[in-house]
Design a protein around this motif. Structure first.
Motif, short mmCIF file in Angstrom:
data_model
loop_
_atom_site.label_atom_id
_atom_site.label_comp_id
_atom_site.label_asym_id
_atom_site.label_seq_id
_atom_site.Cartn_x
_atom_site.Cartn_y
_atom_site.Cartn_z
N PHE A 226 23.10 42.11 103.63
CA PHE A 226 22.98 41.07 102.70
C PHE A 226 24.22 40.45 102.49
CE2 PHE A 226 19.65 44.31 101.65
CZ PHE A 226 18.37 43.40 101.58
N LEU A 227 25.50 41.25 102.58
CA LEU A 227 26.61 40.49 102.10
C LEU A 227 27.06 39.41 103.41
CD1 LEU A 227 29.47 40.82 100.76
CD2 LEU A 227 30.26 42.38 102.45
N TYR A 228 26.57 40.05 104.60
CA TYR A 228 27.10 39.16 105.79
C TYR A 228 26.00 37.85 105.65
CZ TYR A 228 30.96 40.75 108.35
OH TYR A 228 32.40 40.99 108.73
N SER A 229 24.85 38.06 105.41
CA SER A 229 23.93 37.16 105.56
C SER A 229 24.16 35.89 104.58
CB SER A 229 22.43 37.41 105.12
OG SER A 229 21.56 36.47 105.29
N ALA A 230 24.80 36.24 103.62
CA ALA A 230 25.40 35.36 102.50
C ALA A 230 26.59 34.48 102.79
CB ALA A 230 25.64 35.79 101.11
N GLY A 231 27.10 35.24 103.98
CA GLY A 231 28.38 34.72 104.53
C GLY A 231 29.86 35.40 104.06
N GLY A 232 29.46 36.60 103.19
CA GLY A 232 30.74 37.33 102.77
C GLY A 232 31.12 38.36 103.83
N ASP A 233 32.19 38.97 103.48
CA ASP A 233 32.76 40.06 104.39
C ASP A 233 33.65 41.15 103.31
OD1 ASP A 233 35.49 39.42 104.43
OD2 ASP A 233 34.72 37.66 105.64
N TYR A 234 33.85 42.00 104.12
CA TYR A 234 34.43 43.12 102.94
C TYR A 234 35.90 42.77 102.62
CZ TYR A 234 37.77 44.96 106.60
OH TYR A 234 38.63 45.07 107.60
N GLN A 235 36.44 41.84 103.25
CA GLN A 235 37.91 41.14 102.74
C GLN A 235 37.87 40.51 101.78
OE1 GLN A 235 37.90 40.94 106.83
NE2 GLN A 235 40.01 41.88 107.17
N HIS A 236 36.63 39.78 101.47
CA HIS A 236 36.54 38.68 100.30
C HIS A 236 35.34 39.33 99.31
CE1 HIS A 236 38.23 36.76 103.74
NE2 HIS A 236 39.14 36.48 102.93
N LEU A 237 35.74 40.36 98.71
CA LEU A 237 34.65 40.79 97.97
C LEU A 237 34.41 40.13 96.34
CD1 LEU A 237 34.77 44.69 98.70
CD2 LEU A 237 32.90 43.13 99.03
N ALA A 238 35.76 39.53 96.10
CA ALA A 238 35.68 38.53 94.93
C ALA A 238 35.00 37.13 95.21
CB ALA A 238 36.80 38.69 94.29
N SER A 239 34.20 36.88 96.05
CA SER A 239 34.01 35.86 96.50
C SER A 239 32.36 35.53 95.81
CB SER A 239 33.84 35.64 98.10
OG SER A 239 32.87 36.30 98.56
N LYS A 240 32.19 34.02 95.75
CA LYS A 240 30.82 33.90 95.37
C LYS A 240 29.67 34.17 96.20
CE LYS A 240 29.81 29.01 96.82
NZ LYS A 240 31.01 29.04 97.79
N GLU A 241 30.17 34.51 97.55
CA GLU A 241 29.02 34.85 98.66
C GLU A 241 28.54 36.27 98.31
OE1 GLU A 241 31.71 33.36 99.45
OE2 GLU A 241 30.90 31.62 100.55
N ALA A 242 29.67 37.18 98.26
CA ALA A 242 29.45 38.59 97.60
C ALA A 242 28.71 38.86 96.46
CB ALA A 242 30.72 39.46 97.84
N ASN A 243 29.08 37.91 95.60
CA ASN A 243 28.40 37.87 94.44
C ASN A 243 27.02 37.59 94.45
OD1 ASN A 243 27.33 37.13 91.74
ND2 ASN A 243 29.40 36.94 90.88
N LYS A 244 26.61 36.55 95.31
CA LYS A 244 24.93 36.25 95.29
C LYS A 244 24.31 37.60 96.01
CE LYS A 244 23.37 32.19 97.73
NZ LYS A 244 23.62 31.29 98.65
N ALA A 245 24.90 38.33 97.05
CA ALA A 245 24.24 39.38 97.80
C ALA A 245 24.15 40.49 96.61
CB ALA A 245 25.21 39.80 98.89
N LEU A 246 25.00 40.75 95.96
CA LEU A 246 24.82 42.01 94.93
C LEU A 246 24.08 41.43 93.86
CD1 LEU A 246 25.46 44.78 94.35
CD2 LEU A 246 27.59 43.94 93.51
#
Lengths: 429, 295
Positions: A226-246
């Motif tokens: 889910f994290l990757y699908s939104a365009g996030g990764d573990y180095q940028h957890l405070a991003s809107k992509e990670a936020n979207k996934a969670l």
């Protein structure tokens, strides 16, 4: 006062002496017993290869395969007879022991030549200084372009290759065909469709979707697609992509499409509930296929890629094979290239129930593309991302697990939970 | 000068036991204590460079996410479990000491929960405490005790108590068995004379049974405390320490640090804190026993 003091003293001294002797004797006995116990420990390891090794370079391989050990040893025999220079022996070391054994072996200058490890551990082992840098060999080998990129990437630590992928797996979306047909909907392809399907298929006795969010590596593993699908990764957890996934996961939980039990559910628990038809969909891996067929032969299920946001994504699992620092790298590499050639790797990965890390084998072999269930994983394998790679992966993973659980239990907002996790990860990097 | 008896030969007989203790208990204990003052993780294990770092590992442990709550959880878990185990075990022991038909058979049946491997118990409870289909919620809702399902293992405020409930169930038979044995050894003539003096059952319980059972109760409390304090399997299987850190206990922290993160020294420090607390409890127990014997 029959005895003189002196006499008594000598008698006592003698006694002490005897006592010391006794102590020494029993001590020796225990040391010997202890040694016997230790060597007993290593005798559970099985050595293969009955042929003589006259004049050949000996290579020792540590592995933790139980189900496919026999097949591996057949491969070794075949390799040993196929050429005159190298003789490979295998030794079984339990998965839980392999890191400990490596540390001990490394301290005593007593390492095997080749080892097998979980993909996420490759970077940690490299950072320990146990593995040989094989970048040159990997780059000059003509075959690497036939490998899937993520598995190959999982062997990299500080921009150098410390191993090769051996077996691979990934997560997909399992869905109950009967339930979907009844509702007249198709398996979801996007997050929006996933949300809608999960809500629609939820009844009193059944939840629409199950994922694992238990406090262990499994939660991170399942969140990764889910994290990757939104365009996030573990180095940028405070991003809107990670936020979207969670937030997606939290939304589905709050809508009641997922049970609160996901916070204590392992992937095993998901498979149990899915086979009891208490879940219409679940995120899980190819190793569950046989189990599902056995547990509920009447159930008709299918597998599709995990629904996407920006891009189809999955998470990579599996094993890497590595050459250790003090090994004969040339001889070991010769064996590695033989084992990783299409003919060998196809048979071996089949015996493990996983997938080959090679694109060409995946595409050409009849085994995967003709199997009703396994073929669904071919596009998923191609989209799978490796976790990390980072030598601090266990701590990074724990930060992600905590963030998932904090937001799902309403202890923190999604944003705050991810910010805290990002801070922890930044501290490590 | 005081005479020393020449009994060295007899001392030889205890040496196997002493050496066994030293090797199997003393060595790991001391090794663990030394380890907790060294800087040992995977890479230093590999290089063999283990230098002493004083209390650094304990400081790192104190700053570890979830360490404080794990100490608190361990204490709550232990006290909660032991108190209920002993009370319920005692009541059951009294019940079965009434010597009715099938009493000893039923007592044997109750033992079953103690015979089941802990991992199986943990999986069973996890299943029974499922929020939707779990039997706990089904029953409580059917009798109208609750309206909405309880999130037994998913609510951070409840999860620890859910594990405690499972552990109470596991521990009752053991407590009952020890207390039953204690009860059956109590002298009957004391009760007879108390009856003649007109004591009612409550007076007999508080003035005779409990004071006479004191040594047994102490043993039961002590063993219960030790068994419970080092809990691992139940928590690990039921919740994995989660949600968040709500069921994290000292042993799961020690395990995670040592075997997930390979911070062997910090893991050893956590294990030592566990050991140290148990040591204090053991010493208190020994002092109480000695007082009893002197009295």
């Amino acid at each position: 006062m029959g005895e003189s003091l002196e006499y008594r003293n000598t008698k006592r001294n003698k006694g002490v002496l005897l006592l010391k002797k006794g102590l020494l004797l029993s001590f020796c006995l225990f040391v010997v017993l202890g040694l016997a116990a230790c060597s007993g420990g290593s005798s559970i390891t099985e050595e293969s290869g009955t042929g003589t090794t006259d004049g050949k370079q000996e290579i020792l391989l540590w592995h933790y395969y139980t189900g496919s050990e026999e097949y591996l040893n057949e491969l070794l025999d075949e390799f040993n007879q196929s050429q005159e220079d190298v003789h490979v022996k295998s030794e079984y070391v339990p998965f839980s022991d392999i890191k400990k054994q490596l540390s001990i072996g490394s301290a005593g200058g007593n390492l095997p030549d080749i080892i097998i490890s979980d993909t996420v551990d490759n970077a940690a082992l490299a950072s320990m200084g146990v593995l040989a840098d094989i970048t040159e060999k990997v780059e000059s080998w003509q075959e690497t372009e036939n490998f899937l990129q993520s598995p190959l990437q999982s062997t990299v630590y500080e921009e150098k290759h410390y191993g090769m992928p051996l077996t691979s797996n990934a997560l997909g979306l399992f869905y109950n065909k009967g339930i979907f047909e009844e509702a007249g909907i198709a398996p979801p392809e996007t997050w929006k469709e996933l949300k809608e399907a999960a809500a629609e298929l939820t009844t009193d006795e059944r939840k629409g979707l199950g994922i694992s969010a238990v406090k262990s590596e499994e939660a991170t593993f399942q969140f990764y697609p889910f994290l990757y699908s939104a365009g996030g990764d573990y180095q940028h957890l405070a991003s809107k992509e990670a936020n979207k996934a969670l937030s997606l996961i939290k939304d589905m939980l709050e809508a009641g499409s997922m049970s609160e039990d996901i916070l204590s559910s392992t992937q095993d628990d998901l498979a149990t509930k899915f086979s009891a038809e208490q879940l219409a969909m679940m995120v899980n891996g190819p190793w569950m296929i046989e189990r599902l067929k056995e547990a509920n032969p009447d159930m008709d299920f299918g597998i599709v890629p995990i629904p996407k946001d920006q891009k189809v994504s999955s998470v990579l699992g599996g094993d890497n094979i590595e050459i250790t620092k003090e090994a004969n790298v040339d001889a070991s590499w010769e064996f590695l290239t033989w084992l990783l050639a299409p003919e060998q790797i196809e048979g071996f990965t089949r015996s493990t129930g996983y997938f080959p890390p090679r694109q060409d084998v995946l595409n050409e072999s009849d085994y995967w593309k003709n199997d009703e269930y396994l073929k669904a994983f071919i596009p998923i394998m191609e989209a799978a991302e490796a976790r990390g790679p980072s030598p601090d992966w266990p701590k990074i993973s724990e930060a992600i697990q905590i963030a998932i659980q904090e937001s799902l239990t309403d202890s923190k907002s999604v944003e705050a939970a991810l910010e805290d996790a990002a801070a922890k990860v930044n501290e490590l990097e | 000068m005081k005479k020393f008896p020449n009994r060295w030969g007899e001392y030889l007989f205890i040496y196997p036991a002493v050496i066994f203790m030293l090797l199997l208990i003393g060595y790991p204990l001391i090794y663990n204590i030394i380890l907790s003052f060294q800087d040992v993780d995977l890479s230093s294990l590999a290089s063999g460079d283990k230098h002493f770092v004083g209390f650094d590992n304990y400081k790192a442990l104190a700053q570890e996410d979830g360490f404080g709550i794990s100490v608190w959880n361990t204490i709550v878990y232990t006290l909660g479990s032991v108190i209920f185990q002993v009370v319920i075990g005692f009541l059951l022991a009294m019940f079965f000491s009434m010597k009715f038909r099938l009493a000893s058979f039923l007592r044997g049946v109750v033992m079953i929960s103690w015979l089941i491997p802990l991992t199986i118990t943990a999986l069973l409870y996890k299943f029974m405490m499922g929020s939707g289909e779990g039997i706990f919620n089904q029953m409580l809702m059917s009798i109208g005790f609750i309206d909405d399902p309880i999130q037994w293992l998913s609510n951070p405020d409840i999860a620890l108590w859910s594990v405690i409930i499972a552990n109470i169930w596991v521990g009752i038979p053991f407590n009952m068995l020890l207390l039953s044995t204690g009860l059956s050894n109590l002298p009957e003539d004391v009760y007879e004379s108390a009856s003649l003096d007109g004591a009612n059952w409550f007076q007999k319980l508080t003035r005779i049974t409990i004071p006479l059972l004191r040594p047994v109760l102490l043993v039961v409390l002590m063993l219960g405390f030790i068994y419970t304090f080092k809990v691992f399997d139940l928590v690990f299987v039921m919740t994995g320490g989660g949600p968040i850190n709500s069921t994290e206990v000292l042993s799961t922290i020690a395990y995670r640090l040592s075997f997930n993160e390979f911070e062997f020294s910090i893991g050893a420090a956590a294990a030592n804190i566990l050991f140290f607390i148990l040591l204090i409890v053991s010493v208190i127990y020994l002092i109480m026993i000695n007082k009893d014997e002197e009295a």
